[in-house]
Design an enzyme around this catalytic site. Structure first.
Site, PDB file in Angstrom:
ATOM      1  N   TYR A  91       0.831  12.846  14.262  1.00  0.00           N
ATOM      2  CA  TYR A  91       1.489  11.753  13.539  1.00  0.00           C
ATOM      3  C   TYR A  91       2.114  10.770  14.527  1.00  0.00           C
ATOM      4  O   TYR A  91       1.983   9.545  14.374  1.00  0.00           O
ATOM      5  CB  TYR A  91       2.555  12.346  12.618  1.00  0.00           C
ATOM      6  CG  TYR A  91       3.356  11.333  11.831  1.00  0.00           C
ATOM      7  CD1 TYR A  91       2.793  10.657  10.758  1.00  0.00           C
ATOM      8  CD2 TYR A  91       4.679  11.073  12.158  1.00  0.00           C
ATOM      9  CE1 TYR A  91       3.536   9.731  10.033  1.00  0.00           C
ATOM     10  CE2 TYR A  91       5.428  10.159  11.439  1.00  0.00           C
ATOM     11  CZ  TYR A  91       4.853   9.489  10.376  1.00  0.00           C
ATOM     12  OH  TYR A  91       5.581   8.570   9.659  1.00  0.00           O
ATOM     13  N   SER A 124       7.375   4.014  12.519  1.00  0.00           N
ATOM     14  CA  SER A 124       8.295   5.150  12.477  1.00  0.00           C
ATOM     15  C   SER A 124       9.115   5.150  13.753  1.00  0.00           C
ATOM     16  O   SER A 124       8.757   4.481  14.739  1.00  0.00           O
ATOM     17  CB  SER A 124       7.508   6.460  12.356  1.00  0.00           C
ATOM     18  OG  SER A 124       8.340   7.580  12.578  1.00  0.00           O
ATOM     19  N   THR A 162       0.849  -1.196   0.000  1.00  0.00           N
ATOM     20  CA  THR A 162       0.000   0.000   0.000  1.00  0.00           C
ATOM     21  C   THR A 162       0.883   1.244   0.000  1.00  0.00           C
ATOM     22  O   THR A 162       2.049   1.195   0.369  1.00  0.00           O
ATOM     23  CB  THR A 162      -0.945   0.023   1.211  1.00  0.00           C
ATOM     24  OG1 THR A 162      -0.184   0.259   2.412  1.00  0.00           O
ATOM     25  CG2 THR A 162      -1.701  -1.304   1.340  1.00  0.00           C
ATOM     26  N   SER A 222       4.496   6.431  -4.343  1.00  0.00           N
ATOM     27  CA  SER A 222       5.610   7.351  -4.089  1.00  0.00           C
ATOM     28  C   SER A 222       6.436   6.837  -2.930  1.00  0.00           C
ATOM     29  O   SER A 222       6.039   5.912  -2.208  1.00  0.00           O
ATOM     30  CB  SER A 222       5.105   8.770  -3.785  1.00  0.00           C
ATOM     31  OG  SER A 222       4.387   8.782  -2.566  1.00  0.00           O
ATOM     32  N   GLY A 223       7.602   7.449  -2.754  1.00  0.00           N
ATOM     33  CA  GLY A 223       8.415   7.225  -1.570  1.00  0.00           C
ATOM     34  C   GLY A 223       8.803   5.778  -1.322  1.00  0.00           C
ATOM     35  O   GLY A 223       9.191   5.037  -2.225  1.00  0.00           O
TER      36      GLY A 223
END
Length: 381
Positions: free
Chosen positions: A158, A145, A16, A20-21
């Site tokens: 976030y 993260s 998913t 991009s990235g």
């Protein structure tokens, strides 16, 4: 039940956030290694371009336009993988976005939307993946993260979503293991990565957002993801800078608070604000692997390499230790000559009374078999 993961060239991988990235780089890398990839994102044009590029280079890819917060749309992604390739071996929940701004200033609507993508998208994808992987086995990989471990100012919302992703992933892992499900569950925790992260983020600040240094290349995250697709591993940090976040939180949380309060407000802002668009609700500026705006980008990480190759690292450290010991003990070329020269000089200075090997050197020399007195030095044999 034991977990057995296939080599990448035998896998069907769902990714998913693949427009991009990190998702884009992972899709390219997996396809180059022979995987059949199923790409999901909201940007139809960018997905089409990525799939066309992969096929042009000899890879195999299909795509589905889907918002990860839409359960029915994500179910169609899973169905596409089964219809196209017969099943799923690895599912990567990578889609995500951020918000820069003080928590009290971010609207409740934006808070909720961020959780829809970053948290509920992972929950929906993980549940669908588990349904398929329970039958045939495989890997579920969630991209968290470094802020899954340690919240930072100006990205509090976030950070909260990534804390939630960590808790969900850890709990799901335990439940699947208790059931004996043949599924490896991994949480990937990247540090600052050179992607379009800031361009996609909603910005409440007066200046353009940026990510704190050090910044790492997205290829490092892709390598970690594909490693986890083949080797059962609990979690992986990408970038030693990210591991430092965890250490700060664990061993000196208040000191870390103090440092972040003084460094990460200014350190996440640069230059006058230039745009008002973002990817929180609609896709924006996709199709790029990296942003090119971060200056020096690290393309290697000793810490991550050690995590991905622990036995090789252990062997290397052991080898270096053996070399160091050999050099110290005189077993390296020239070591014996240096030892003899040292003895000669000490005898000339009157510091040694023995002229045979195995004797202690000191003001009151004794044969090596006798007890040594404090202050005496024995050359190692």
């Amino acid at each position: 039940m034991a977990v057995h993961l296939k080599p990448i060239n035998e896998q069907v991988i769902v990714i998913t956030g693949a427009s991009s990235g990190i998702g884009l780089v992972t899709a390219r890398m997996a396809a180059e290694q022979g995987a059949r990839v199923v790409l999901a994102a909201r940007d139809r044009d960018a997905l089409g371009n990525v799939c066309e590029e992969i096929r042009r280079h000899g890879g195999t890819a299909v795509h589905a336009v889907a918002d990860v917060a839409d359960e029915e749309a994500m179910r169609r992604v899973a169905d596409l993988a089964v219809q196209s390739f017969g099943g799923i071996d690895t599912w990567v929940n990578n889609a995500g976005v951020s918000i820069y701004g003080r928590l009290e200033e971010v609207s409740m609507e934006d808070h909720r939307r961020l959780f829809e993508t970053n948290y509920w998208g992972v929950v929906i994808g993980s549940r669908l993946a588990a349904q398929h992987l329970r039958r045939s086995g495989g890997a579920l990989i969630n991209v968290g993260s470094v802020v899954s471990e340690r919240a930072i100012p100006l990205q509090g919302a976030y950070s909260a979503t990534k804390h939630a992703v960590k808790a969900f992933t850890d709990a799901l892992r335990m439940e699947l293991e208790a059931d004996g499900a043949p599924i490896s569950v991994t949480l990937i925790k990247p540090a600052s990565i050179d992607t379009g992260f800031e361009e996609h983020a909603r910005n409440y600040m007066d200046q353009e957002p940026t990510v704190p240094q050090p910044v790492y290349a997205p290829e490092l995250v892709a390598q970690a993801i594909l490693h986890a697709a083949q080797h059962p591993v609990r979690d992986l940090f990408v970038g030693g800078g990210g591991k430092g976040f965890q250490w700060g939180e664990r061993y000196a949380p208040r000191v870390t608070d103090y440092m972040m309060e003084r460094m990460l407000f200014r350190g996440q802002q640069y230059g006058p604000r230039q745009r008002d668009r973002d990817s929180l609700y609609e896709p924006y500026n996709n199709g790029h692997a990296s942003s090119g705006r971060h200056g020096f980008v690290r393309h290697t990480s000793l810490y991550t390499s050690a995590e991905l190759h622990p036995w090789t690292t252990a062997a290397l450290v052991a080898g270096l230790g053996a070399l160091a010991f050999a050099a110290y003990s005189g077993r390296m070329p020239g070591g014996g000559r240096r030892r003899q020269e040292a003895r000669r000089r000490m005898r000339a200075a009157g510091l040694a009374t023995a002229d045979t090997e195995g004797m202690e050197i000191g003001h009151n020399a004794k044969p090596a078999g006798e007890a040594a007195h404090e202050g005496h030095v024995r050359f190692p044999q």
